[in-house]
Design an enzyme around this catalytic site. Structure first.
Site, PDB file in Angstrom:
ATOM      1  N   ASP A  35      33.497  23.786  15.030  1.00 16.07           N
ATOM      2  CA  ASP A  35      33.794  25.209  15.171  1.00 16.07           C
ATOM      3  C   ASP A  35      34.293  25.434  16.599  1.00 16.07           C
ATOM      4  O   ASP A  35      33.719  24.895  17.551  1.00 16.07           O
ATOM      5  CB  ASP A  35      32.530  26.024  14.910  1.00 16.07           C
ATOM      6  CG  ASP A  35      32.775  27.506  15.059  1.00 16.07           C
ATOM      7  OD1 ASP A  35      33.739  28.003  14.464  1.00 16.07           O
ATOM      8  OD2 ASP A  35      31.999  28.156  15.786  1.00 16.07           O
ATOM      9  N   CYS A  68       0.847  -1.208   0.000  1.00 18.82           N
ATOM     10  CA  CYS A  68       0.000   0.000   0.000  1.00 18.82           C
ATOM     11  C   CYS A  68       0.875   1.248   0.000  1.00 18.82           C
ATOM     12  O   CYS A  68       0.640   2.212  -0.741  1.00 18.82           O
ATOM     13  CB  CYS A  68      -0.900   0.011   1.229  1.00 18.82           C
ATOM     14  SG  CYS A  68      -2.005  -1.401   1.375  1.00 18.82           S
TER      15      CYS A  68
END
Length: 836
Positions: free
Chosen positions: A433, A14
């Site tokens: 960072d 389905c």
């Protein structure tokens, strides 16, 4: 992205048919269907009506998904209750049917005398079977619809297997009645023992319903985390209107309203405290159990708990804009997306049911050709129909994704898509960072060194008096330390900022000076002991600020952006999992190297300007799958460029939008936990897919009778047993996914190294070195570097305020005067330039 609720899906077939139908709608760029949440997500410009019509044309229902509500979101337990009710009715009538078909016929259990004959017993079985089939009519309705729309599904297999058994039995019931009229008792007995399958026809949908009920319960458990998040949403808020407290529904709160929260109450919406102070339990959003102290000016989030004080706050974000609503939306959307690993299951599911139908027909025909009786051949065909299970294939990935997302959400780790949950565990390089990720992001005074004959309090009083009028980050660090030490701040006049040098001002009739060594040494003599200490601290990546009063040297302070308490341990965990850890920073080489060594990273890329982070990430991606972790607006391009972007500490809104994963806390340990969670979730998906394929590969030949034919094994699978096996295959997949909840994603004991590509640091050859006076900190370094790299012919540049040097790599000859002009344009003093 738009989300739709889809009804009528029962299996992976389905799911595949809905997805195929929607992909053909003009304007649909990408779509994903989730069997787990019965939802459809669509990206593109497609019209909503066209999408809904496409779903309906495929034989299913669809509607646009509404706002997240506490009682809804495709996660209600109504299906569980409906299935349980159906199961109870089916089981009740099935037990009666089995009493007549097996209890009386095989075990000679008593029945009323009027019914004690084969024909009467068979008629009663038929009536009971009809009742049971009617109770489970959804299989037949759905199965028929799917065939009419050219997309047969699992319900088709169940309905066909049950209907064939019933019709076959019904035909022989009429033969039995005809034999009874002819008084042919031997034929009646023969038919009753071999050709009456009413109990099989009834058992098939009943046993499938058993599995469906257990599957619904198991699927419900996989969405518990999301349900619990939705339940956290407060229902009421106490507002201040016209000077009075009134209680209103949460939907009535508007931005700008003032609300009050007493100890023990939940904070209703996101806001800013205007009055009072308290401790807030934010564990519901961040997973952090330690309460956070809050005072006027601080922000508070919806669904967190006020633990101690009475507070007033101003509503900033309400409704679907609150942090809680955004988290719910992220988790819900992620569960509705599809992981790349699911593609193979999707391809198989799309053709699974038609292939099974062909196998069933071939099995029936093959056994008839082999000389077997019709009843035997039919048994084999029906067994093939009912044992084949596309559901396990369809659920293998989404249940693990849902549980994994829920585990992450409870700990403040939010995956935006299933693809990000899969991808982060495959990373080879993780770029961090520096500012705000490895470090705290705020400079702090770490060391203070008073000159001989000067007390620390005298130095601190003078420093605070001068720095009080400056907005420089280094000045704020000095003032924060002075505040902690209760330093005395005197009034300062004639205050001046000397770019590239420092500060000066008149206090208590005496001139105070603060700045770099070059500036302060012209006002006072810096003793050798201080210089040695400064050299050592500079080597650790700290910025040194010197202080003097008139011609008297007072001392110095070392300032640094300190590493978070758990960063080094988190980086060690990432390395132990086989990732190459790279730190990106705009600092100069010396400062960056010192911080990198303390943090324990593998590689440091220094002198990276914000706009260059994206370029660096692209280069790292060429060497391996790369994750970027950052928290600021300037990290957004790099987060987008990376294979997987992580916004840490909730970050800025821009960073969150650009990232694939959001870490609500500011701890790098959550980045390691995200990698760990990804790996165990993907392993669980592999286990589920293996089981789904293995089950069908093993059971379909068994149902056909191949093992009996090829190896002589006396194994003959009955259709009822096949139905039971089919039911439990999906349940097994769901239960295996729930095992993920047993893992501690912060437990490092089972971390495994993975082979990753070695990242070689490329050291660029420096052509010229410039001596510069006036650089004081990392900001100065970045300014000089940017100015030098803007020169035509300069490939790259780096600056270091400690040594007072800048290095440049040239692609062509550049006159020395050009460098001098660039440096002095930024208010720094050009001393000399040397070629290497």
């Amino acid at each position: 992205m738009k989300k739709y609720d889809v009804t009528g899906m029962s299996c992976a077939a389905c799911q595949a048919h809905v997805e195929k139908a929607v992909k053909n709608v003009p304007g649909v760029e990408e779509c994903a269907v989730s069997l787990l949440t019965n939802s459809l997500t669509v990206e593109g410009t497609a019209d909503e009506t066209a999408v809904i019509k496409a779903v309906e044309a495929a034989g299913y229902g669809a509607k646009l998904h509404g706002a997240v509500k506490k009682e809804d979101d495709g996660l209600s337990d109504s299906d569980d209750r409906r299935l349980l009710k159906r199961l109870i009715y089916s089981a009740s009538f099935l037990l009666i049917l089995l009493y007549f078909s097996m209890g009386h016929m095989m075990l000679s259990l008593p029945v009323p005398g009027i019914l004690d004959n084969h024909v009467s017993i068979t008629v009663i079985q038929m009536i009971l079977a009809v009742i049971i089939l009617f109770i489970n009519r959804e299989f037949f309705i759905s199965g028929t619809k799917s065939v009419l729309h050219g997309s047969p599904n699992m319900d088709t297999l169940v309905a066909l297997g049950s209907a064939v058994s019933f019709v076959y039995s019904l035909v022989f019931l009429f033969v039995m009645i005809d034999a009874a009229m002819a008084m042919n008792m031997s034929l009646i007995k023969d038919i009753a023992s071999k050709n009456i399958w009413f109990e099989t026809a009834a058992m098939i949908p009943s046993l499938i319903t058993v599995g469906k009920t257990l599957e619904a319960y198991s699927k419900g458990r996989t969405t518990d985390a999301l349900k619990n998040l939705i339940k956290l949403a407060p229902e009421k808020a106490t507002l201040i209107r016209d000077g009075k407290e009134i209680e209103v529904g949460i939907e009535e709160v508007c931005v700008g309203d003032i609300f009050v929260v007493r100890p023990g109450e939940k904070i209703p919406v996101d806001g800013t405290i205007t009055e009072g102070n308290t401790a807030v339990d934010e564990s519901a959003l961040t997973g952090e159990s330690v309460p956070v102290d809050k005072e006027a000016g601080d922000t508070v989030s919806a669904a967190t708990v006020n633990q101690s004080g009475f507070i007033k706050a101003k509503a900033v974000r309400v409704g679907e804009d609150t942090s809680l609503s955004r988290i719910i939306q992220l988790v819900s959307d992620a569960s509705a997306t599809k992981a790349p690993i699911a593609r193979i299951a999707d391809r198989v599911s799309a053709v699974f049911v038609p292939v099974v139908l062909l196998i069933a027909v071939a099995a029936f025909a093959g056994w008839l050709i082999a000389g077997k009786e019709v009843s035997f051949a039919l048994t084999r065909a029906v067994s093939v129909l009912v044992i084949s299970c596309p559901c396990a294939l369809g659920l293998a990935t989404p249940v693990a994704v849902m549980v994994g997302n829920g585990m992450g959400a409870r700990r403040g780790i939010l995956f935006k898509t299933a693809a990000s949950l899969e991808a982060v565990g495959k990373a080879e390089i993780i770029a961090l960072d520096k500012t705000g990720t490895i470090t705290n992001g705020t400079p702090v005074l770490t060391d203070i060194f008073a000159a001989e004959g000067v007390s620390e309090s005298e130095l601190l009083n003078a420093a605070a008096s001068l720095e009080a009028k400056s907005e420089h980050p280094l000045s704020k660090a000095v003032m924060e330390y002075a505040k902690q030490k209760n330093a005395k701040v005197s009034e300062t006049t004639d205050f001046a900022v000397l770019p590239g040098k420092g500060l000066k001002g008149l206090s208590n009739g005496k001139w105070l000076y603060a700045g770099n060594a070059g500036f302060v040494s012209k006002k006072a003599v810096i003793d050798k002991k201080t210089e040695e200490a400064a050299s050592k601290l500079s080597a650790e990546g700290k910025t040194i600020v010197y202080f003097a009063e008139e011609d008297r040297f007072l001392g110095m302070a070392a300032i640094a952006d300190t590493i978070k308490s758990d960063s080094a341990e988190a980086i060690s965990q990432l390395k132990n999992m086989g990732l190459k850890v790279v730190m990106l920073t705009g600092d100069g080489a010396v400062t960056a190297k010192a911080i990198g060594e303390n943090a324990g990273v593998d590689d440091v890329i220094a002198g990276v300007l914000p706009e260059e982070k994206e370029q660096v990430i692209r280069k790292l991606k060429a060497e391996g799958k790369t994750v970027m972790v950052g928290d600021g607006i300037n990290d957004a391009p790099a987060l987008t460029a990376a294979d997987t972007g992580m916004a840490i500490g909730a970050g800025t809104d821009v960073a969150i939008d650009a990232a694939d994963i959001v870490l609500m806390n500011s701890s790098l340990k959550d980045a390691a936990a995200a990698v760990r969670l990804s790996r165990i979730a993907v392993r669980n998906i592999h286990e589920n897919l293996f089981w789904a394929f293995f089950y069908n590969a093993l059971c379909i030949p068994l149902a056909i009778g191949l093992y009996q034919l090829l190896f002589g094994f006396p194994w003959e699978l009955k259709p009822a047993v096949g139905a039971l096996a089919m039911s439990f295959s999906s349940v097994t997949v769901c239960l295996n996914a729930l095992r993920l909840n047993l893992y501690d994603i912060y437990d490092t004991r089972y971390d495994r190294m993975r082979k990753v590509k070695k990242v070689e640091r490329k050291v660029k050859e420096m052509k010229k070195t410039i001596t510069i006076e006036g650089m004081m900190c990392g900001h100065c370094e970045a300014t000089v570097q940017k100015a030098l790299e803007a020169i035509d012919g300069v490939e790259s540049a780096s600056a270091d305020h400690v040594s007072g040097k800048a290095s440049v790599t040239l692609s062509k000859d550049v006159p020395d005067e050009v460098f001098k002009e660039a440096v002095e344009a930024k208010d720094y003093k050009f001393i000399s330039i040397d070629a290497e």
